[in-house]
Each structure stands twice: as C-alpha cells, then as structure tokens.
Design an enzyme around this catalytic site. Structure first.
Site, mmCIF file in Angstrom:
data_model
loop_
_atom_site.group_PDB
_atom_site.id
_atom_site.type_symbol
_atom_site.label_atom_id
_atom_site.label_comp_id
_atom_site.label_asym_id
_atom_site.label_seq_id
_atom_site.Cartn_x
_atom_site.Cartn_y
_atom_site.Cartn_z
ATOM 1 N N GLU A 348 -2.168 95.373 78.155
ATOM 2 C CA GLU A 348 -3.259 94.884 77.302
ATOM 3 C C GLU A 348 -4.044 96.297 76.765
ATOM 4 O OE1 GLU A 348 -5.681 91.499 77.341
ATOM 5 O OE2 GLU A 348 -6.946 92.441 75.671
ATOM 6 N N ARG A 389 -5.505 102.768 79.004
ATOM 7 C CA ARG A 389 -4.193 102.255 79.684
ATOM 8 C C ARG A 389 -3.083 102.980 78.328
ATOM 9 N NH1 ARG A 389 -6.045 96.016 79.537
ATOM 10 N NH2 ARG A 389 -7.088 96.007 81.550
#
Length: 421
Positions: A348, A389
């Site tokens: 995510e 991320r």
RNA sequence: GGAGAGGUGGCUGAGUGGCUGAAAGCGGCACCCUGCUAAGGUGUUAUACUCGUAAGGGUAUCGAGGGUUCGAAUCCCUCUCUCUCCGCCA
C-alpha cells in the site's frame, strides 16, 4: 463526528450502517445521555427565561431606587438552582461529545460489504508481469549492494524502523518528493504548504487520530504535542473553525511532510527493510469541497495519485475498500498498491479517502451555500504518495542483471543520472 | 526564561455591571437610481440548541474554565493562544 440529530431521528439505521464497519458498536449510551441532556436543557431554559425577565425588572426598579428585598431573596434561590442545572448540563454535554468522538464515520452506500481486506475489490490493475532473466533481489539487498540504504546505522541511533538513505539513495528519496510535489502542483491546481510536524491534541482530534488512536502517534509529553502521522492532520487543520463562502471552494492543498507512526501492535509484520517504518516521507493531497461534488473529487484524487505510479513505471492496482476495512474517519476509500517483485506482495502506497463531513464537524469547517445556509464542507485526502514503499518497489522493479537500478525518465532530471550502479 | 499588551460577529474594530447579541466600517445579499469598463442610495445580514407547519418565540455564546452578583463582553482568579521588547539559541 456524526450528527447527533441523525442518530436521534433514526438510531436503527445509523446503527445498521455502523455495524458494517465495527461489529462491536452500540448507540445505547449516547441515546441515553442525549435524552437526559435534552430534557434537562428544556427545564434549564425555562428557569433562565424566568431569571432574565425578573432581573430586567430589578434593573428598572433600581433605576428608580425602589428595590425590594423579597424579590431578591426569591431570585437568589432561583439563581442557585440554575447554577446546579448548568453544572449538570455541562457534564452531560461533555459526556455526549466524548461518546460521539469515539463513533466512526458511516460507510458510504457504494462501499462493498465485507469484513476485512479479503473482501476488498480490485478495480484496476496495471501489471506487466515482467520476466526477469536473472535472479531478482529484494530492496534490502539491492540497497546494501549499491550502498544507498543502511538500516544498521539508523538502528544504532534510533532503533528499528528508521531508515537511513545514503548517497544516491538520499538523492533518489529527495527526487521522489520533489517530483511528486511538482507534478501535482503543475498539473492539478494545488497550493503548496510546508506545515508543522508537531501539533496540539485538538488538531489531531479534527482528523480523527484522537481521542481513539493516541497509541499510534508519538507524543511529546512535556509540551503535550503529537508528531503528525501524516500531513493530512496539519493540512486539514489549516481551516479549522473557518467559514468559507461558496466561491472559496474547492480548495486543493498539498504538502510534503515527514510522517511518524508508532505502529504499535504491528511488530513483526512487514518489518523487512522499508516495508513498515516509524518515520517516512509523504506528499499529501487534501481537498475541501462542496458536499455534492465530493465523490467526483474522490475519483479525480485517485487518478492524480495513480498518475505518479504510471510515470514511475511501476506495477500497481487500485483497491476499493470494503466497509469493514475502512478507516475510522472514512466514508469511502481507495487504496493504491504497488507490486513488489522482491517480496512478491502488493504494498500500500496511498489511501484516497472521502471523509464527507466527518472531519469538518470535528474541526468546525463550514461554508455558506448558495441559499446562504451554513453547512459543513466535505474533506478528502490522499497520499500522493508515500515514499518508502515506492522506493523499495522502484529498486526491485527496475533492477538490472548487473546489479544496477534504472531510474525512470520522470526522475532523471531531478537526479541528473539515469541509473544507480 | 524575564517584562508588557491583547484575544469581541465573515473581516477590521468600538464597547468597564442592567436599555448590548453587541456601535461603526468593510464584505455579502436584496431593491432602487444612473447609458458610457463603474459609482451612489435604501434596506438587510452572527452562530448553536430548542419550541412551532410557518410567521415567530425561548436559551446560550464576546479565547477556555471557575468565581463575585438578582444580573457579567464589562469585576476577580486560573489556564490558553497571539503580538511586542529583553535574554538565550539558531
């Protein structure tokens, strides 16, 4: 915060919607407090009306120097009774407000029904499923080999979950922030902010982190300040207690911030490398809009955020959250997830939510609509995007056989290089 | 850290115990007037809760909390925030 009137008028329906999100919720105590408060207020108001009219009489008598002791005595009794009721009223309002602050937002009717992330719906997937003709490495290994990430040094000074970017790694991180900021700024009419990272409790209350999720934030006890977990907090509170006129809306705000999260309760989950860290960088998008336009605005917000992923040439998908997986404050939410070849997982990187009037009620952010009536604005926000991320997915997705990593076109001008080797 | 000043309606800003929910200006809205990208005039315009089909009424609110008083924007106490000066640091 939900409208107490809405709960009062149709508690069953509100409860039914709330249960879609949280199965342990009850409205009993709220309704109970509300009923008590209401009857007490009615009584109090009557007494106050009496007091006001009598006091006015005294004012007139006094001006004629014609005071009467008896009237005074009676009023003293009344005055004491009123004070007693006022104390009770304050207590009840306090209880009611606190109870309301703990109730989550209602899921929008369009949210898929479901209990947890397994019931979310993938609405868009861009995955080229590239074939690497070599053994791929994960971002921790790549980062170490290229000497651009060092988790041991940062652990030494701060503990786990505080990444240290080095050399070209630091450059890449900075390039990501600048690229994302510039992109949204130049293409979608956002206004840029650089906000405080430490905020007062009231500020975190507006956006919904407090009172229920204090454990998720770092707290500076000495000054009673919280480190923001996202710039959503500071950006949204720019307009706390404001009253917009219709022509002020919509407002599109953007801000980079470092984000701090204790991640209490998630120890041992996704802890590798950059996957779950206590401090990270994020460019946040926040919108203040008219209620009737908020769902359109949510769509455009999602598109704006996904554009970044397209330009970074990452594989990603857009996930529509089911009612049970929605955050506390959200009425509707889409998550953006990038594919991590190293972890073989979706990560995510953004959450785009419509909070409707949930936050604006807490922060008292209103506007005057075309009838001159005052209403709460709708607030939305989305990460555009969170870097760690993305950083990981970039290294893993664009790694080459020789151990180097190719830099996507959009970042090259920010970095002055086309690969890290 | 020390000293001082101040927080009033969408905004600016008067207001030191009852006639102040609050002057005035700006802004907003409505209407009127005026032919020259605009100006002027008149009226209207706080919010929340509550009663009422409505018109309208009641109550609360002048940073927050407490106190004095029959009655507080106004007096007293505590807290908080903002600003200025000094010190300290950058």
């Amino acid at each position: 915060m939900l409208d107490i009137k809405k709960i009062r008028v149709n508690p069953e329906r509100v409860l039914k919607d709330l249960l879609k999100k949280d199965k342990d919720i009850s409205l009993k105590s709220i309704l109970n407090i509300d009923a008590k408060l209401k009857s007490l207020t009615t009584k109090l108001n009557e007494l106050q009306a009496k007091q006001n009219s009598k006091s006015k009489e005294i004012g007139k008598l006094k001006s004629k120097r014609d005071s009467s002791d008896e009237v005074f005595k009676n009023l003293k009794v009344l005055s004491e009774k009123i004070k007693e009721l006022e104390k009770e009223q304050k207590k009840l309002s306090f209880l009611l407000k606190n109870a309301l602050l703990e109730i989550p937002n209602l899921p929008h009717s369009s949210c898929p029904k479901g209990k947890n992330e397994k019931d979310n719906i993938v609405v868009l997937e861009k995955n080229k499923k590239e074939n690497y003709n070599f053994t791929i490495k994960d971002h921790v290994e790549i980062g170490k080999n290229l000497d651009i990430l060092d988790f041991e040094i940062s652990a030494k000074m701060s503990g786990t979950g505080f990444p240290l970017f080095k050399g070209k790694g630091a450059l890449l991180e900075r390039a990501l922030i600048n690229f994302m900021t510039d992109y949204h700024l130049n293409n979608f009419g956002y206004t840029e902010f650089f906000t405080p990272f430490l905020v007062k409790p009231d500020t975190a209350l507006t956006t919904g982190q407090l009172p229920k999720f204090s454990e998720d934030m770092y707290h500076i006890e000495k000054d009673d300040l919280y480190l923001i977990p996202t710039a959503e907090v500071s950006l949204t509170n720019i307009h706390k207690d404001d009253l917009f006129s219709l022509s002020d809306l919509p407002k599109y705000y953007l801000g980079y911030s470092a984000c701090f999260r204790r991640e209490a309760g998630s120890y041992g989950k996704d802890t590798r490398g950059l996957l779950r860290v206590h401090q990270f960088n994020k460019v946040e998008l926040v919108k203040f809009v008219e209620p009737k336009k908020s769902y359109k605005e949510l769509d455009s917000l999602v598109k704006q955020a996904t554009n970044i992923l397209d330009l970074l040439d990452l594989n990603y998908r857009v996930v529509e959250l089911c009612s049970g997986d929605l955050g506390f404050a959200a009425a509707k939410c889409f998550d953006l997830e990038v594919w991590s070849p190293g972890e073989e997982k979706w990560l995510e990187v953004s959450s785009c939510s419509n909070f409707e009037d949930f936050q604006s009620r807490r922060g008292n952010i209103r506007f005057k609509n075309s009838d001159g009536k005052i209403d709460f604005v709708h607030t939305l926000n989305g990460s555009g995007l969170a870097t760690p991320r993305i950083f990981a997915a970039l290294l893993e997705t664009h790694q080459n056989n020789d151990g180097s990593v190719s830099i996507p076109q959009c970042l090259q001008s920010y970095m002055g290089i086309s690969e890290i080797k």
